[in-house]
Design an enzyme around this catalytic site. Structure first.
Site, PDB file in Angstrom:
ATOM      1  CD  GLU A  47      -1.915   1.394   3.022  1.00 34.36           C
ATOM      2  OE1 GLU A  47      -1.467   0.537   4.042  1.00 34.36           O
ATOM      3  OE2 GLU A  47      -3.321   1.895   3.247  1.00 34.36           O
ATOM      4  CG  ASN A 110      -4.632   4.143   0.775  1.00 42.47           C
ATOM      5  OD1 ASN A 110      -4.289   3.519  -0.178  1.00 42.47           O
ATOM      6  ND2 ASN A 110      -4.270   3.794   1.976  1.00 42.47           N
ATOM      7  CE  LYS A 127      -7.225   1.095   3.984  1.00 44.85           C
ATOM      8  NZ  LYS A 127      -5.636   1.735   4.691  1.00 44.85           N
ATOM      9  CD  GLU A 146      -5.022   4.677   6.051  1.00 50.28           C
ATOM     10  OE1 GLU A 146      -4.901   3.789   6.521  1.00 50.28           O
ATOM     11  OE2 GLU A 146      -5.678   4.295   4.776  1.00 50.28           O
ATOM     12  CB  CYS A 177      -4.130  -1.446   4.620  1.00 47.46           C
ATOM     13  SG  CYS A 177      -3.021  -1.356   6.141  1.00 47.46           S
ATOM     14  CG  ASN A 202       2.158   1.477   4.623  1.00 47.24           C
ATOM     15  OD1 ASN A 202       3.198   1.739   4.824  1.00 47.24           O
ATOM     16  ND2 ASN A 202       1.630   1.328   3.484  1.00 47.24           N
TER      17      ASN A 202
HETATM   18  N1  ING Z   1      -3.341   0.298   8.697  1.00 44.37           N
HETATM   19  C1  ING Z   1      -3.469  -0.558   9.781  1.00 44.37           C
HETATM   20  C2  ING Z   1      -4.217  -2.119   9.471  1.00 44.37           C
HETATM   21  O1  ING Z   1      -5.285  -2.215   9.352  1.00 44.37           O
HETATM   22  C3  ING Z   1      -4.541  -0.654  11.941  1.00 44.37           C
HETATM   23  C4  ING Z   1      -4.547   0.246  10.780  1.00 44.37           C
HETATM   24  C5  ING Z   1      -3.205  -1.377  12.862  1.00 44.37           C
HETATM   25  C6  ING Z   1      -5.717  -1.010  12.353  1.00 44.37           C
HETATM   26  C7  ING Z   1      -3.536  -2.251  13.818  1.00 44.37           C
HETATM   27  C8  ING Z   1      -5.966  -2.054  13.437  1.00 44.37           C
HETATM   28  C9  ING Z   1      -4.778  -2.524  14.124  1.00 44.37           C
HETATM   29  O2  ING Z   1      -3.552  -2.796   9.181  1.00 44.37           O
HETATM   30  C10 ING Z   1      -3.704   0.600   7.397  1.00 44.37           C
HETATM   31  N2  ING Z   1      -3.134   1.308   6.813  1.00 44.37           N
HETATM   32  O3  ING Z   1      -4.875   0.259   7.334  1.00 44.37           O
END
Ligand code: ING
Length: 316
Positions: A47, A110, A127, A146, A177, A202
């Site tokens: 991503e 995104n 996204k 985001e 993601c 990410n």
């Molecule tokens: N990043 C993370 C993901 O869904 C996140 C946000 C991190 C959500 C940890 C829940 C727990 O992997 C992105 N860019 O969506």
């Protein structure tokens, strides 16, 4: 003839804020050459693969924010990727920030595209599940804005046909993601008979709203992609932007998952690394025609009534 597609999960290590797109594309081209040298038909990048993960910062200057977006795809910095696809006969998935003039206004998404071996865009996705928040939240060790910088995607979850040559056609789908954490992502693609879902991500190790989940970040990453693959009889390729990026530790754990739910290839570092698997698309049928034969075993009418709170059908 078995429809075996050799796929490279092209994990990227950290991208510094000041790293130029040309420097990142150089790293990606090296992975494309390595992938071709190992017989790959397709390579999957993360991503927002062209820049550092900029939603980690609160920014107010639209000019500064827009510096992280691409106004054209291919553009001057990414044309080399498309040229390499043609030269190497290697398709690729690329995640990037898309700035589009659409309906008389500037839209920011995104986005991910899939480009075939001839350098043609055969799939585009914006996204839908945008995690994080829209306003500055100084209590966080780092931001996750985001919802501030992107609009919710407006293309749905489209599955599309890909031709890998030598009679090997497949049905691909894309997600980005956070989408991978939601079962609807895989099921909507599964209902379109998808055979391989491509996902860049990410993912910080630390999730400020739920630090108690941090120790499970790899487990959750694998859990959601393994279950999505198995429950929809599809391959899933998940590829990280990994490592300590501008002070934020992001998971690697890039994996290729078979329709059985088994992880068949994985990255073991948090740098630029290629994990490769020979993916037999015909293996999908072993699940789509039996356990997850939607036509025979799903009850969409029941689901609809329950969702519309009509409850289950009363006993006769
Ligand atoms: N990043 C993370 C993901 O869904 C996140 C946000 C991190 C959500 C940890 C829940 C727990 O992997 C992105 N860019 O969506």
């Amino acid at each position: 003839m078995a429809r075996i597609v050799t796929v490279g999960a092209a994990q990227l290590g950290p991208i510094a804020r000041l790293e130029t797109r040309a420097q990142v594309v150089d790293r990606m081209l090296a992975l494309m050459s390595e992938a071709k040298g190992n017989g790959c038909d397709l390579i999957v990048f993360p991503e927002l693969a062209l820049t550092t993960f900029f939603p980690r910062w609160y920014m107010e200057s639209q000019a500064e924010i827009d510096g992280f977006f691409e106004r054209a795809m291919p553009g001057p910095d990414t044309q080399r990727l498309f040229d390499a696809a043609q030269r190497l006969q290697l398709g690729f998935y690329l995640g990037y920030g898309e700035l589009a003039e659409q309906g008389g206004r500037t839209r920011r998404f995104n986005t991910a595209i899939t480009v075939d071996k001839n350098g043609r865009v055969i799939g585009k996705y914006r996204k839908i599940h945008l995690p994080g928040h829209a306003e500055h939240e100084p209590w966080r060790r780092f931001q996750h804005l985001e919802k501030r910088y992107f609009e919710v995607g407006d293309l749905g979850f489209p599955a599309f046909h890909a031709d890998f040559g030598s009679g090997r056609q497949g049905i691909l789908g894309m997600a980005i993601c956070n989408d991978r954490r939601w079962p609807e992502t895989y099921r909507i693609l599964g209902l379109q008979a998808v055979e391989m879902v491509l996902i860049g991500y990410n993912t910080p190790v630390h999730n400020p709203p739920a630090p108690e989940h941090d120790a499970l970040s790899h487990f959750h990453n694998e859990l959601v992609m393994q279950s999505g693959a198995y429950q929809n009889g599809t391959w899933v390729v998940g590829v990280a932007k990994a490592g300590n990026e501008e002070g934020v530790e992001q998971i690697g754990n890039s994996i290729i998952v078979a329709p059985s739910g088994e992880i068949v290839a994985a990255c073991t570092t948090t740098g630029d690394e290629l994990a490769i698997a020979r993916c037999d698309l015909d293996l999908c049928a072993s699940y789509k025609n039996t356990t997850f034969n939607f036509a025979r075993h799903r009850e969409p009418e029941q689901y609809r009534m329950i969702v519309e709170r009509k409850g289950a059908v009363p006993p006769a």
